[in-house]
Scaffold this motif. Structure first.
Motif, PDB file in Angstrom:
ATOM      1  N   LEU A  89       0.852  -1.193   0.000  1.00 41.27           N
ATOM      2  CA  LEU A  89       0.000   0.000   0.000  1.00 41.27           C
ATOM      3  C   LEU A  89       0.883   1.236   0.000  1.00 41.27           C
ATOM      4  N   VAL A  90       0.575   2.188  -0.908  1.00 43.15           N
ATOM      5  CA  VAL A  90       1.446   3.348  -1.110  1.00 43.15           C
ATOM      6  C   VAL A  90       0.630   4.635  -1.096  1.00 43.15           C
ATOM      7  N   ALA A  91       1.071   5.593  -0.280  1.00 43.16           N
ATOM      8  CA  ALA A  91       0.550   6.961  -0.341  1.00 43.16           C
ATOM      9  C   ALA A  91       1.666   7.834  -0.902  1.00 43.16           C
ATOM     10  N   LEU A  92       1.418   8.492  -2.025  1.00 43.00           N
ATOM     11  CA  LEU A  92       2.446   9.336  -2.638  1.00 43.00           C
ATOM     12  C   LEU A  92       2.605  10.633  -1.849  1.00 43.00           C
ATOM     13  N   GLY A  93       3.840  11.156  -1.797  1.00 43.44           N
ATOM     14  CA  GLY A  93       4.123  12.357  -1.022  1.00 43.44           C
ATOM     15  C   GLY A  93       4.477  13.546  -1.890  1.00 43.44           C
ATOM     16  N   ASN A  94       5.118  14.538  -1.295  1.00 48.27           N
ATOM     17  CA  ASN A  94       5.420  15.770  -2.025  1.00 48.27           C
ATOM     18  C   ASN A  94       6.546  15.603  -3.038  1.00 48.27           C
ATOM     19  N   HIS A  95       7.357  14.555  -2.927  1.00 49.35           N
ATOM     20  CA  HIS A  95       8.448  14.348  -3.876  1.00 49.35           C
ATOM     21  C   HIS A  95       8.029  13.503  -5.080  1.00 49.35           C
ATOM     22  N   ASP A  96       6.926  12.781  -4.978  1.00 48.97           N
ATOM     23  CA  ASP A  96       6.534  11.897  -6.083  1.00 48.97           C
ATOM     24  C   ASP A  96       5.054  12.044  -6.422  1.00 48.97           C
TER      25      ASP A  96
END
Length: 421
Positions: A89-96
């Motif tokens: 499970l992945v939550a994308l952040g400010n870098h991606d």
């Protein structure tokens, strides 16, 4: 029933380590490859532990312009996890935040769940034992997010274990204001048992009542900033009957550290110290703290007192280069990023020596004879002086010329004192 999951964040795959490369290109290359090597080690650990889920709380990549090669390597690891029965499970952040998880190279494989950027999204997944677990998260919709993304997270589902996944700044953490700011009270109000947080690179674990609010920190240190130093890795979370056991996994293959060292002892006689040799020995001893497959890069602060003069920036840079060359040749695993001079110049003993000598003159002038006593005191004080200071004070003056100058000064002082009396 029991289940377990990995909580990691801020992988920053593809970080170029430009700053470190300016100091030493070889070290920069080691750290660049270490980001993926560490992620590989984490995936292997997850498979070995037979975890059920693998949670990434943002910043998979270091930047939005992802290298297709990096994306393909990432996909290989994700497929390996899924093939081992581990949901990702992945939550994308400010870098991606821009594009797909795999940089538009390909779609994520089945078993990899990327949270929506539009609103909080819920995935209900079953563990190997059949226990249903609720994961709620949201990806960054833009590089900078000023709103509290946790606001639209639903309340916990009763009777199930609920995990919130969010890249955010909790309670105004320093240097991170404006990036999805949220409050402890807001997260606790949702009733989740565990919050898997990302964005803050310092590891912080908190238990508030029955809720964990955990930052796992970044997987691999990125620079010499205080938040990037020390052991880095991920969290292994084991859940049994709703109770969590959280374990830190120090997996980073390369890490940044800072240390302070006094090479000169209490006396501060720096003119007789071989800094290159002593620093090399100090770093060799530090290898006991480093794993066989790990590299440490050190910012060394020299403290204490040094006689004669302080070291110049050029000298510190040259010492760094010489020491690193020795360590490379000897197969070392601890290297210097730079040396900082926090030394103090030992200037107390010199005035004290001269003052003591002149006090002797004042007390014994009449009984011992002015000329002989001044000459002895000058020779004694001059002999204690480091060559650099003697040269700076007296230049090319001979002992006789120094004596004549000192005798004149003493006579003037004595005459002046007598006239005042």
């Amino acid at each position: 029933m029991a289940f377990s999951f990995i909580h990691c964040s801020d992988l920053h795959l593809g970080t170029p380590f430009s700053g470190l490369r300016r100091h030493d290109d070889r070290l920069g290359r080691i750290f660049e490859s270490a980001t993926f090597a560490t992620f590989t080690a984490l995936c292997e650990k997850a498979i070995l532990e037979e975890v059920d889920f693998f949670v990434i709380a943002g910043d998979v990549y270091d930047g939005v312009k992802n290298n297709p090669k990096t994306a393909r390597r990432l996909k290989e690891h994700l497929v390996q996890l899924v093939d081992s029965g581990i949901d990702v499970l992945v939550a994308l952040g400010n870098h991606d935040h821009v594009g797909h998880l795999l940089a538009d190279v390909t779609e994520p494989p089945d078993g990899v769940y990327v949270f929506s950027k539009e609103k909080a999204q819920t995935f209900r997944l079953a563990s190997a034992s059949g226990e249903e677990v609720v994961f709620v998260g949201r990806s960054f919709p833009a590089k900078r997010v000023s709103e509290d993304l946790s606001r639209d997270f639903p309340n916990a589902e009763p009777g199930l274990f609920n995990v919130g996944v969010l890249h955010c700044t909790l309670d105004g953490a320093p240097l991170h204001e404006g990036q999805s700011p949220t409050k402890t009270a807001s997260l606790l109000s949702k009733g989740y048992q565990y919050w898997a947080l990302g964005h803050i690179h310092t590891r912080m674990t908190r238990l508030e009542g029955s809720t964990y609010l955990n930052y796992c920190g970044n997987l691999q240190g990125l620079s010499m900033k205080p938040s990037e130093r020390g052991p880095k890795g991920a969290l292994l979370v084991k859940v049994d009957s709703g109770h969590c056991q959280v374990e830190f996994l120090p997996l980073a293959k390369a890490r940044f550290e800072s240390r302070r060292v006094n090479l000169y002892g209490d006396e501060g006689w720096g003119d007789s110290v071989d800094e290159e040799e002593m620093i090399s020995d100090h770093l060799s001893k530090l290898e006991e703290e480093v794993q066989a497959d790990e590299v440490m890069v050190l910012r060394l602060s020299l403290i204490g007192t040094r006689a004669a003069r302080l070291l110049t920036e050029g000298e510190l840079s040259e010492i760094t280069s010489v020491v690193n060359r020795r360590l490379w040749q000897n197969g070392g695993r601890v290297f210097l990023e730079s040396i900082e001079d926090h030394l103090q110049l030992r200037d107390v003993y010199l005035p004290a020596a001269l003052t003591e000598a002149l006090d002797d003159v004042a007390h014994e002038m009449e009984s011992q004879g002015l000329d002989r006593l001044v000459r002895e005191c000058i020779e004694k004080a001059s002999g204690k002086m480091p060559v650099e200071i003697r040269s700076e004070l007296f230049g090319e003056l001979s002992s006789a010329e120094i004596f004549e100058s000192a005798r004149s000064m003493v006579l003037e002082a004595v005459v002046g004192s007598s006239e005042q009396d």
